[in-house]
Design a protein around this motif. Structure first.
Motif, PDB file in Angstrom:
ATOM      1  N   ALA A  45      41.906  66.588  32.529  1.00  0.00           N
ATOM      2  CA  ALA A  45      41.419  65.755  31.981  1.00  0.00           C
ATOM      3  C   ALA A  45      41.065  64.382  32.589  1.00  0.00           C
ATOM      4  N   MET A  46      40.882  64.592  33.288  1.00  0.00           N
ATOM      5  CA  MET A  46      40.512  63.345  34.710  1.00  0.00           C
ATOM      6  C   MET A  46      38.616  63.278  34.034  1.00  0.00           C
ATOM      7  N   GLU A  47      38.017  64.984  33.445  1.00  0.00           N
ATOM      8  CA  GLU A  47      36.280  64.325  33.438  1.00  0.00           C
ATOM      9  C   GLU A  47      36.051  63.238  32.485  1.00  0.00           C
ATOM     10  N   LEU A  48      37.595  63.236  30.968  1.00  0.00           N
ATOM     11  CA  LEU A  48      36.882  62.154  30.522  1.00  0.00           C
ATOM     12  C   LEU A  48      37.104  60.555  30.943  1.00  0.00           C
ATOM     13  N   SER A  49      37.054  60.425  31.990  1.00  0.00           N
ATOM     14  CA  SER A  49      36.934  58.351  32.290  1.00  0.00           C
ATOM     15  C   SER A  49      35.301  58.886  32.799  1.00  0.00           C
ATOM     16  N   THR A  50      34.508  60.534  32.612  1.00  0.00           N
ATOM     17  CA  THR A  50      33.373  59.569  32.768  1.00  0.00           C
ATOM     18  C   THR A  50      32.496  59.240  31.763  1.00  0.00           C
ATOM     19  N   LEU A  51      32.934  59.009  30.759  1.00  0.00           N
ATOM     20  CA  LEU A  51      32.769  58.276  29.212  1.00  0.00           C
ATOM     21  C   LEU A  51      32.635  56.790  29.590  1.00  0.00           C
ATOM     22  N   ASP A  52      33.595  56.712  30.982  1.00  0.00           N
ATOM     23  CA  ASP A  52      33.918  55.035  30.781  1.00  0.00           C
ATOM     24  C   ASP A  52      32.519  54.884  31.768  1.00  0.00           C
ATOM     25  N   GLY A  53      32.100  55.733  32.238  1.00  0.00           N
ATOM     26  CA  GLY A  53      31.085  55.322  33.094  1.00  0.00           C
ATOM     27  C   GLY A  53      31.049  55.116  35.256  1.00  0.00           C
ATOM     28  N   ALA A  54      30.424  54.776  35.869  1.00  0.00           N
ATOM     29  CA  ALA A  54      31.150  55.195  37.265  1.00  0.00           C
ATOM     30  C   ALA A  54      31.761  53.921  37.646  1.00  0.00           C
ATOM     31  N   ALA A  55      31.847  53.089  37.229  1.00  0.00           N
ATOM     32  CA  ALA A  55      32.396  52.596  38.032  1.00  0.00           C
ATOM     33  C   ALA A  55      33.849  53.014  37.432  1.00  0.00           C
ATOM     34  N   VAL A  56      34.699  53.248  36.265  1.00  0.00           N
ATOM     35  CA  VAL A  56      35.721  53.317  35.587  1.00  0.00           C
ATOM     36  C   VAL A  56      36.230  54.703  36.483  1.00  0.00           C
ATOM     37  N   ALA A  57      34.995  55.194  36.205  1.00  0.00           N
ATOM     38  CA  ALA A  57      35.412  57.187  36.835  1.00  0.00           C
ATOM     39  C   ALA A  57      36.207  56.965  38.090  1.00  0.00           C
ATOM     40  N   GLY A  58      35.664  56.193  38.967  1.00  0.00           N
ATOM     41  CA  GLY A  58      35.729  56.293  40.325  1.00  0.00           C
ATOM     42  C   GLY A  58      36.968  55.121  41.321  1.00  0.00           C
ATOM     43  N   ASP A  59      37.802  54.273  40.359  1.00  0.00           N
ATOM     44  CA  ASP A  59      38.448  53.066  40.470  1.00  0.00           C
ATOM     45  C   ASP A  59      39.959  54.054  39.863  1.00  0.00           C
ATOM     46  N   LEU A  60      40.629  54.439  40.826  1.00  0.00           N
ATOM     47  CA  LEU A  60      42.244  54.886  40.273  1.00  0.00           C
ATOM     48  C   LEU A  60      42.605  54.035  39.452  1.00  0.00           C
ATOM     49  N   GLU A  61      42.978  53.407  39.193  1.00  0.00           N
ATOM     50  CA  GLU A  61      44.070  52.561  38.245  1.00  0.00           C
ATOM     51  C   GLU A  61      42.928  52.670  37.225  1.00  0.00           C
ATOM     52  N   GLN A  62      42.149  51.923  36.928  1.00  0.00           N
ATOM     53  CA  GLN A  62      40.911  51.928  36.288  1.00  0.00           C
ATOM     54  C   GLN A  62      40.870  53.541  35.228  1.00  0.00           C
ATOM     55  N   SER A  63      40.648  54.325  36.051  1.00  0.00           N
ATOM     56  CA  SER A  63      40.435  55.601  35.287  1.00  0.00           C
ATOM     57  C   SER A  63      41.595  56.356  34.603  1.00  0.00           C
TER      58      SER A  63
END
Length: 292
Positions: A45-63
């Motif tokens: 399900a981690m691919e869902l973090s990409t829906l919020d953009g690169a900065a979020v997907a690439g940050d451990l806590e934000q993702s």
């Protein structure tokens, strides 16, 4: 039951509709091939973090929070697909906050009748506990379904015999995994095969595969699908019912015969499951022997 287990590549998603289409295609393919139980991997399900953009997907806590916020919507999609195709689905696990002090690693089981329940990971890997702050979740569960009794050991959990033993009544134990290197894949696979041997049951391993430069959490993944049983009467001599090809995306299929499981438990060449308790007193009476 016929089981389909995934070697699942993550994608960069530009829209929720893209995720819906992807998941629908995967489920339709497995159901079209007669599968009744579909198993997706750990942290898929981690691919869902990409829906919020690169900065979020690439940050451990934000993702973590990005994915957690989307899991109820993901659950609705899984329930719709399970009902539409008449299948049981173990969805890809996700970090879920849900008002907890720290998020847990949670996989949800969905049934065609609309029922759902979850299994949390019990023991965290070093990355999860030291870098990511994922916490151990709720207790192990045994799911009594129309297909049989199903347990779930998420990745690292499969490497611990006592966790497997707690699920000794399961006909099938699902092992969704996320492993960076070949060594990690084999640790989990050896664990899954060992739990099949000890419990004289079928175990099912699903894997994330491929590279994802957008994520620190799931940046590199190695694995394949595999379905295992005890190397005994009614099962292959290798214990391997089916295995995919390393790092090749797609489903791996095998039949899990509940009658064969019952038979090997009652009259196998060995009876590992019945002899478990005999270890305990013997393990406590180790003596030192000096040979010089």
């Amino acid at each position: 039951m016929k089981i389909a287990t995934a070697a699942y590549p993550l994608d960069w998603l530009d829209s929720w509709a893209q995720y819906e289409d992807k998941l629908a295609a995967w489920v339709a393919e497995a159901a079209g091939n007669g599968a009744e139980l579909l198993v997706f991997p750990e942290y898929g399900a981690m691919e869902l973090s990409t829906l919020d953009g690169a900065a979020v997907a690439g940050d451990l806590e934000q993702s973590i929070h990005s994915v957690s916020e989307k899991m109820e919507e993901a659950a609705a999609l899984h329930l719709k697909l399970a009902a539409g195709h008449g299948v049981h689905i173990l969805g890809a696990s996700a970090p879920v906050s849900g008002g907890l002090d720290r998020p847990v690693n949670r996989a949800e089981l969905y049934t065609p009748s609309g029922a759902r329940d979850h299994q949390d990971k019990q023991i965290m890997t070093r990355f999860e506990r030291e870098d990511w702050g994922i916490a151990a979740g709720g207790p192990l569960k045994l799911f009594d379904t129309s297909l049989g009794r199903i347990g779930v050991l998420i990745c690292y959990d499969s490497e611990f015999p006592l966790l497997g033993r707690a699920l000794a009544e399961a006909d099938v134990i699902l092992v969704p995994s996320c492993t960076e290197a070949l060594a990690g894949y084999w640790r989990v696979r050896i664990g899954a095969m060992s739990r099949a041997l000890e419990n004289q049951c079928v175990t099912v391993m699903a894997s994330i595969i491929g590279a994802n430069e957008w994520s620190e959490a799931v940046d590199m993944n190695t694995g394949m699908g595999g379905i295992f049983g005890p190397p005994d009467k009614g099962f292959p001599g290798t214990g391997v019912l089916a295995e995919g090809s390393l790092n090749q995306p797609g489903w791996t299929y095998a039949e899990a015969d509940l009658e064969a499981i019952a038979h090997v438990r009652a009259d196998g060449g060995v009876l590992n499951r019945l002899h478990w308790e005999e270890q305990l007193p013997r393990a406590k009476t180790v003596t030192k022997a000096a040979l010089s």
